[in-house]
Design a protein around this motif. Sequence first.
Motif, PDB file in Angstrom:
ATOM      1  N   ALA A 144      -2.362   1.732   5.035  1.00 14.84           N
ATOM      2  CA  ALA A 144      -1.079   1.152   5.460  1.00 14.84           C
ATOM      3  C   ALA A 144      -0.774   1.530   6.901  1.00 14.84           C
ATOM      4  CB  ALA A 144       0.031   1.625   4.530  1.00 14.84           C
ATOM      5  N   LEU A 145      -1.044   2.788   7.274  1.00 21.72           N
ATOM      6  CA  LEU A 145      -0.793   3.208   8.655  1.00 21.72           C
ATOM      7  C   LEU A 145      -1.682   2.451   9.635  1.00 21.72           C
ATOM      8  CD1 LEU A 145       0.717   5.124  10.529  1.00 21.72           C
ATOM      9  CD2 LEU A 145      -1.058   6.835  10.122  1.00 21.72           C
TER      10      LEU A 145
ATOM     11  N   VAL B 189       5.509   6.544   6.640  1.00 21.95           N
ATOM     12  CA  VAL B 189       4.137   6.889   6.251  1.00 21.95           C
ATOM     13  C   VAL B 189       3.760   8.265   6.785  1.00 21.95           C
ATOM     14  CG1 VAL B 189       1.711   6.263   6.543  1.00 21.95           C
ATOM     15  CG2 VAL B 189       3.392   4.496   6.025  1.00 21.95           C
ATOM     16  N   TYR B 190       4.110   8.554   8.038  1.00 24.08           N
ATOM     17  CA  TYR B 190       3.790   9.860   8.616  1.00 24.08           C
ATOM     18  C   TYR B 190       4.449  10.994   7.826  1.00 24.08           C
ATOM     19  CZ  TYR B 190       1.266   8.457  12.831  1.00 24.08           C
ATOM     20  OH  TYR B 190       0.321   7.983  13.705  1.00 24.08           O
ATOM     21  N   LEU B 191       5.659  10.772   7.332  1.00 25.23           N
ATOM     22  CA  LEU B 191       6.334  11.807   6.548  1.00 25.23           C
ATOM     23  C   LEU B 191       5.716  11.985   5.165  1.00 25.23           C
ATOM     24  CD1 LEU B 191      10.111  11.156   7.372  1.00 25.23           C
ATOM     25  CD2 LEU B 191       8.597  12.909   8.300  1.00 25.23           C
ATOM     26  N   GLN B 192       5.059  10.932   4.656  1.00 25.61           N
ATOM     27  CA  GLN B 192       4.482  11.002   3.312  1.00 25.61           C
ATOM     28  C   GLN B 192       3.029  11.455   3.316  1.00 25.61           C
ATOM     29  OE1 GLN B 192       5.069   7.085   1.721  1.00 25.61           O
ATOM     30  NE2 GLN B 192       7.298   7.177   1.905  1.00 25.61           N
ATOM     31  N   LEU B 193       2.390  11.452   4.489  1.00 23.36           N
ATOM     32  CA  LEU B 193       0.992  11.873   4.547  1.00 23.36           C
ATOM     33  C   LEU B 193       0.865  13.362   4.234  1.00 23.36           C
ATOM     34  CD1 LEU B 193      -0.395  10.030   7.713  1.00 23.36           C
ATOM     35  CD2 LEU B 193      -1.089   9.669   5.347  1.00 23.36           C
TER      36      LEU B 193
ATOM     37  N   LEU C  67       0.830  -1.212   0.000  1.00 19.90           N
ATOM     38  CA  LEU C  67       0.000   0.000   0.000  1.00 19.90           C
ATOM     39  C   LEU C  67       0.861   1.258   0.000  1.00 19.90           C
ATOM     40  CD1 LEU C  67      -2.754  -1.053   2.575  1.00 19.90           C
ATOM     41  CD2 LEU C  67      -3.040  -0.740   0.105  1.00 19.90           C
ATOM     42  N   MET C  68       2.001   1.221   0.658  1.00 21.26           N
ATOM     43  CA  MET C  68       2.909   2.373   0.627  1.00 21.26           C
ATOM     44  C   MET C  68       3.454   2.606  -0.771  1.00 21.26           C
ATOM     45  SD  MET C  68       5.004   1.694   4.181  1.00 21.26           S
ATOM     46  CE  MET C  68       6.202   2.991   3.833  1.00 21.26           C
ATOM     47  N   GLY C  69       3.581   1.529  -1.546  1.00 24.40           N
ATOM     48  CA  GLY C  69       4.033   1.690  -2.927  1.00 24.40           C
ATOM     49  C   GLY C  69       2.972   2.218  -3.850  1.00 24.40           C
ATOM     50  N   ASP C  70       1.675   2.174  -3.428  1.00 23.14           N
ATOM     51  CA  ASP C  70       0.576   2.673  -4.252  1.00 23.14           C
ATOM     52  C   ASP C  70       0.183   4.087  -3.890  1.00 23.14           C
ATOM     53  OD1 ASP C  70       0.506   0.220  -5.432  1.00 23.14           O
ATOM     54  OD2 ASP C  70      -1.113  -0.558  -4.176  1.00 23.14           O
ATOM     55  N   GLN C  71       1.059   4.859  -3.251  1.00 23.92           N
ATOM     56  CA  GLN C  71       0.697   6.188  -2.767  1.00 23.92           C
ATOM     57  C   GLN C  71       0.530   7.192  -3.885  1.00 23.92           C
ATOM     58  OE1 GLN C  71       3.991   8.329  -0.966  1.00 23.92           O
ATOM     59  NE2 GLN C  71       5.320   6.616  -1.449  1.00 23.92           N
ATOM     60  N   ASP C  72       1.046   6.919  -5.078  1.00 24.56           N
ATOM     61  CA  ASP C  72       0.960   7.886  -6.177  1.00 24.56           C
ATOM     62  C   ASP C  72      -0.361   7.813  -6.912  1.00 24.56           C
ATOM     63  OD1 ASP C  72       3.503   8.741  -5.626  1.00 24.56           O
ATOM     64  OD2 ASP C  72       4.445   7.299  -6.989  1.00 24.56           O
TER      65      ASP C  72
ATOM     66  N   THR D  21       0.482  23.016  11.443  1.00 26.80           N
ATOM     67  CA  THR D  21       0.338  22.350  12.743  1.00 26.80           C
ATOM     68  C   THR D  21       0.233  20.842  12.573  1.00 26.80           C
ATOM     69  OG1 THR D  21      -0.801  24.320  13.570  1.00 26.80           O
ATOM     70  CG2 THR D  21      -1.021  22.290  14.852  1.00 26.80           C
ATOM     71  N   SER D  22      -0.575  20.409  11.614  1.00 24.72           N
ATOM     72  CA  SER D  22      -0.701  18.968  11.366  1.00 24.72           C
ATOM     73  C   SER D  22       0.609  18.368  10.886  1.00 24.72           C
ATOM     74  CB  SER D  22      -1.800  18.709  10.339  1.00 24.72           C
ATOM     75  OG  SER D  22      -3.039  19.226  10.775  1.00 24.72           O
ATOM     76  N   ARG D  23       1.284  19.073  10.001  1.00 24.20           N
ATOM     77  CA  ARG D  23       2.570  18.583   9.513  1.00 24.20           C
ATOM     78  C   ARG D  23       3.587  18.497  10.649  1.00 24.20           C
ATOM     79  NH1 ARG D  23       5.168  15.301   6.096  1.00 24.20           N
ATOM     80  NH2 ARG D  23       7.304  15.985   5.779  1.00 24.20           N
ATOM     81  N   ASN D  24       3.580  19.479  11.526  1.00 21.79           N
ATOM     82  CA  ASN D  24       4.496  19.467  12.656  1.00 21.79           C
ATOM     83  C   ASN D  24       4.230  18.261  13.554  1.00 21.79           C
ATOM     84  OD1 ASN D  24       6.559  20.712  14.324  1.00 21.79           O
ATOM     85  ND2 ASN D  24       4.913  21.214  15.742  1.00 21.79           N
ATOM     86  N   THR D  25       2.949  17.938  13.782  1.00 25.57           N
ATOM     87  CA  THR D  25       2.599  16.772  14.599  1.00 25.57           C
ATOM     88  C   THR D  25       3.064  15.479  13.948  1.00 25.57           C
ATOM     89  OG1 THR D  25       0.654  17.961  15.419  1.00 25.57           O
ATOM     90  CG2 THR D  25       0.699  15.569  15.714  1.00 25.57           C
ATOM     91  N   HIS D  26       2.865  15.359  12.629  1.00 25.88           N
ATOM     92  CA  HIS D  26       3.286  14.147  11.918  1.00 25.88           C
ATOM     93  C   HIS D  26       4.803  13.972  11.952  1.00 25.88           C
ATOM     94  CE1 HIS D  26      -0.623  13.762   9.327  1.00 25.88           C
ATOM     95  NE2 HIS D  26      -0.823  13.558  10.604  1.00 25.88           N
TER      96      HIS D  26
END
Length: 400
Positions: free
Chosen positions: A46-47, A89-93, A24-29, A99-104
């Motif tokens: 995936a997460l 996964v958190y870095l790719q979300l 599933l991580m490979g299907d992110q595109d 604020t959300s990006r900082n939390t991830h």
Amino acid sequence: MSSAESEDNQPMSLSAQLAKAQALMGDQDQPNSDESSAKTHPLVRALSILENLQEHIQQAAIFSTNEYLSDIQTSSLPLLAVEFHMAKVYLQLRTSSSTSRNTHVKKAVDLFHLFLHRCDNLEGILNEDVKTQYSAIPDINLDQEEEFPSKPLPSPSRDEKIARYRQSKELKNKISQMNAQLSQRKRLDLQDHEEMEGHDEDSLLRAMYLYQMNEFALDTVEELYSTTMELQMLQMAVKMERDRDHMDHHRQTGRHANGGRGQAPMDSRGFVRPPPPDPNQRMKMTQVLQDPVTGELIFKKQELQAAVFRPSWNQPTMSLEELGDKEVREAMEREAKQKVAEDKAKDAPRRYEYLVRDGMEDNADLVDASAKIDREWDDWKDENPKGSGNKMGDRGDRNF
């Protein structure tokens, strides 16, 4: 259907769940712009699988602190990287705010440290180079620091980055070779206990998994350096968003407190609306000119807008490569013209003494032409004796 079950409602093994999450991580595109389908996004799914895996591993105590590497089954070794995959996964979300990006990113940093700490506790997983690089990274508690961190991690040198890249490339080559050996074993239909090139299937898989853990560890070290710099910028962006929300809140409060009297009109967000246009103000016409040469219409407003971001200095009209080709071409043209001029001058008639100097005294045509030139030169010297041009020689004071 649960993430731990297959389409046939059969429970999936932990390794199969991990493989599904990686797929599933490979299907992110894949395109997924519908907000209603956010929960079905490959990264979100995936997460969810990885979080269930992490919880199951902790409940079952698969990796105990009092165990050694030899006590862990070969099939359980890939589960050591569950936190690593969760961090990726958190870095790719994708997020909609700083604020959300900082939390991830903070969650990813915690998971990266957890992965490295677990691998470091099991003796024999990480090689000495990876351990040295991990020990050079300070462990920062993000929960106790309001601003992360006050001092960023020291940037690695260029030699360290090159060495880390070469180590990662070497590990990937070894993993690729072992995957090729596993495929060859399947083609030859060998049993698990049968050896090929000194390895049975279990020892081959175990060595490959250990190489994968070291490759993930190198990737983790690189990510920790980059996420530290990103968190520095995110902290400033979060502060700016907080200040902007605070100002909007005060605008809303002031508008309701004054009842809308004695202040400029505001919209629903609390921002001041621009004043209405003056009906007595004359309309500004766009100046339209015509090029006297081409006859093309020139809109002055568009011309000024196009030149707003144009630099005030002259821009280069060609690249360095084009300039070098031009210089070489012009030099070759000059050399060819010079060679033609030298050939013409070589066959041109001149005085006999010059023919002797150039070794052309055997050329009968040039000798005949030089005889005429020599006679003309002698006649000119007879008509103009030496000193005949000094007409002012007898004037002036001879003492000077």
